[in-house]
Design a protein around this motif. Structure first.
Motif, short mmCIF file in Angstrom:
data_model
loop_
_atom_site.label_atom_id
_atom_site.label_comp_id
_atom_site.label_asym_id
_atom_site.label_seq_id
_atom_site.Cartn_x
_atom_site.Cartn_y
_atom_site.Cartn_z
N MET A 253 0.83 -1.21 0.00
CA MET A 253 0.00 0.00 0.00
C MET A 253 0.87 1.26 0.00
O MET A 253 0.62 2.20 -0.77
CB MET A 253 -0.91 0.00 1.22
N LEU A 254 1.90 1.27 0.86
CA LEU A 254 2.75 2.46 0.95
C LEU A 254 3.65 2.62 -0.27
O LEU A 254 4.23 3.69 -0.47
CB LEU A 254 3.60 2.39 2.22
N ASN A 255 3.80 1.56 -1.05
CA ASN A 255 4.63 1.66 -2.26
C ASN A 255 3.87 2.29 -3.42
O ASN A 255 4.46 2.59 -4.46
CB ASN A 255 5.12 0.27 -2.66
N ARG B 126 -1.75 10.10 -1.57
CA ARG B 126 -1.64 11.41 -0.94
C ARG B 126 -1.43 11.21 0.56
O ARG B 126 -2.12 10.44 1.21
CB ARG B 126 -2.91 12.22 -1.19
N GLY B 127 -0.47 11.94 1.11
CA GLY B 127 -0.17 11.80 2.53
C GLY B 127 0.56 10.53 2.88
O GLY B 127 0.46 10.04 4.01
N ARG B 128 1.29 9.97 1.90
CA ARG B 128 1.98 8.71 2.14
C ARG B 128 3.01 8.83 3.27
O ARG B 128 3.18 7.90 4.06
CB ARG B 128 2.67 8.25 0.84
N THR B 129 3.67 9.95 3.37
CA THR B 129 4.66 10.15 4.44
C THR B 129 4.00 10.10 5.81
O THR B 129 4.56 9.52 6.76
CB THR B 129 5.38 11.49 4.25
N VAL B 130 2.83 10.70 5.92
CA VAL B 130 2.11 10.69 7.19
C VAL B 130 1.73 9.26 7.57
O VAL B 130 1.86 8.84 8.73
CB VAL B 130 0.85 11.58 7.12
#
Length: 334
Positions: free
Chosen positions: A133-135, A139-143
């Motif tokens: 999912m994080l790959n 939007r807001g992936r860093t958070v």
């Protein structure tokens, strides 16, 4: 055939010089690599003091009947010498094949194996799902990454104590279940729910590490492989099976092995969640060994140390077979 002979030495040209002895090789190595030896010497000394000596001393104790009553101790100004004696392999015989072997070892061993398999499987499955999912471009992936890393960044004792408060009879979880008119389990009293709680808390603590490791592996896979597979008409599942999983093989093999070793010896979560003398059926081998050596009277140092040697032996044998299995799979893949 013509053999060239050196007139000065009388030896045939091309003959190898005799191999120097062990002492000479050691001296040559010290002369050539003295700086490297000097740099690693402090590490060797520290490991010898902190790891080597306790390991040798612990193994020696397994061959005795040492406990808190016959070990050397000082009471006030009086020193009492040790009176324990050498008994050979009797501790191992009693642990593995004695009349209480199942209750004292095999039941805890089976639960430890189940605990390890369940936790590592959940760590990997959930961690891989979150890493996938994080790959993606979100939007807001860093958070999201920061939030998902928090369980790993927070000290373990804080996390476990927080879960212990939530799992109490009047804790948040039971209050929520009660408001929904659902059964309220005895999370910290009933054997089944104790084990369920231990797996749940360990999964919460271990998923972030697995997620970050697999995310790094995903980002190292060449994107052109996905593009080529998509052009060939591969479905999402086929791309995952034939591109993602093979690309993660080296990372997965490492993190799974580390996860197995860490989980098999996971002392902190079980100990902090249930305490020293409660939940006997939820104790894994390492916490059970601690209970024998420090949680009862008299303290059985010899059998506690024997459990430690057995744990080391089990993990050593497993690791050797695991590496052989990986090597064989790599050869078959080639």
């Amino acid at each position: 055939m013509t053999v060239a002979i050196d007139r000065a030495t009388g030896k045939r040209r091309g003959d190898r010089a005799p191999r120097p002895g062990l002492g000479q090789r050691v001296r040559n190595g010290l002369q050539k690599y003295w700086y490297a030896y000097a740099m690693i010497a402090p590490v060797v000394v520290v490991l010898g003091v902190l790891v080597g000596y306790p390991l040798v001393r612990g193994f020696y104790l397994t061959l005795t009947d040492a406990n808190s009553l016959n070990s050397a101790r000082t009471i006030g100004v009086n020193h009492i010498d040790a009176t324990y004696k050498f008994i050979g392999l009797d501790n191992y015989q009693d642990i593995l094949f004695g009349p209480t072997a199942y209750d004292r070892f095999w039941s805890h061993f089976l639960w430890t194996v189940f605990w390890t398999v369940a936790c590592v499987a959940l760590h990997y499955a959930i961690g891989l799902g979150l890493a996938l999912m994080l790959n993606q471009k979100l939007r807001g992936r860093t958070v999201y990454r920061l939030l998902l890393v928090l369980p790993w960044a927070v000290p373990t004792f804080v996390t476990v104590f927080s879960w212990r408060i939530m799992l109490a009879d009047s804790g948040v979880l039971n209050q929520m279940l009660g408001s929904l008119h659902l059964p309220q389990p005895e999370w910290l009293e009933d054997t089944f729910w104790q084990r369920f709680s231990a797996i749940m808390v360990n999964t919460w603590c271990g998923v972030p590490f697995m997620m970050l490791s697999l995310l790094g592996g995903l980002q190292s896979i060449d994107s052109s492989l996905y593009e080529a597979a998509e052009m060939d008409g591969a479905t999402a599942w086929q791309r995952f099976r034939h591109v993602t999983l093979p690309g993660l093989r080296s990372v997965s093999s490492t993190v799974v092995l580390l996860g197995i070793i860490w989980t098999f010896n996971q002392f902190v979560i079980i100990f902090l969640l249930f305490g020293k003398n409660s939940a006997p059926d939820a104790q894994i081998l390492v916490t059970w060994a601690y209970a024998l050596g420090f949680g009862q009277q008299p303290r059985d140092f010899a059998q506690s140390a024997a459990y430690g040697v057995l744990l080391l032996s089990i993990l050593t044998v497993f690791t050797s077979f695991y590496f052989r299995w990986l090597k064989r799979n790599d050869q078959l893949a080639v």
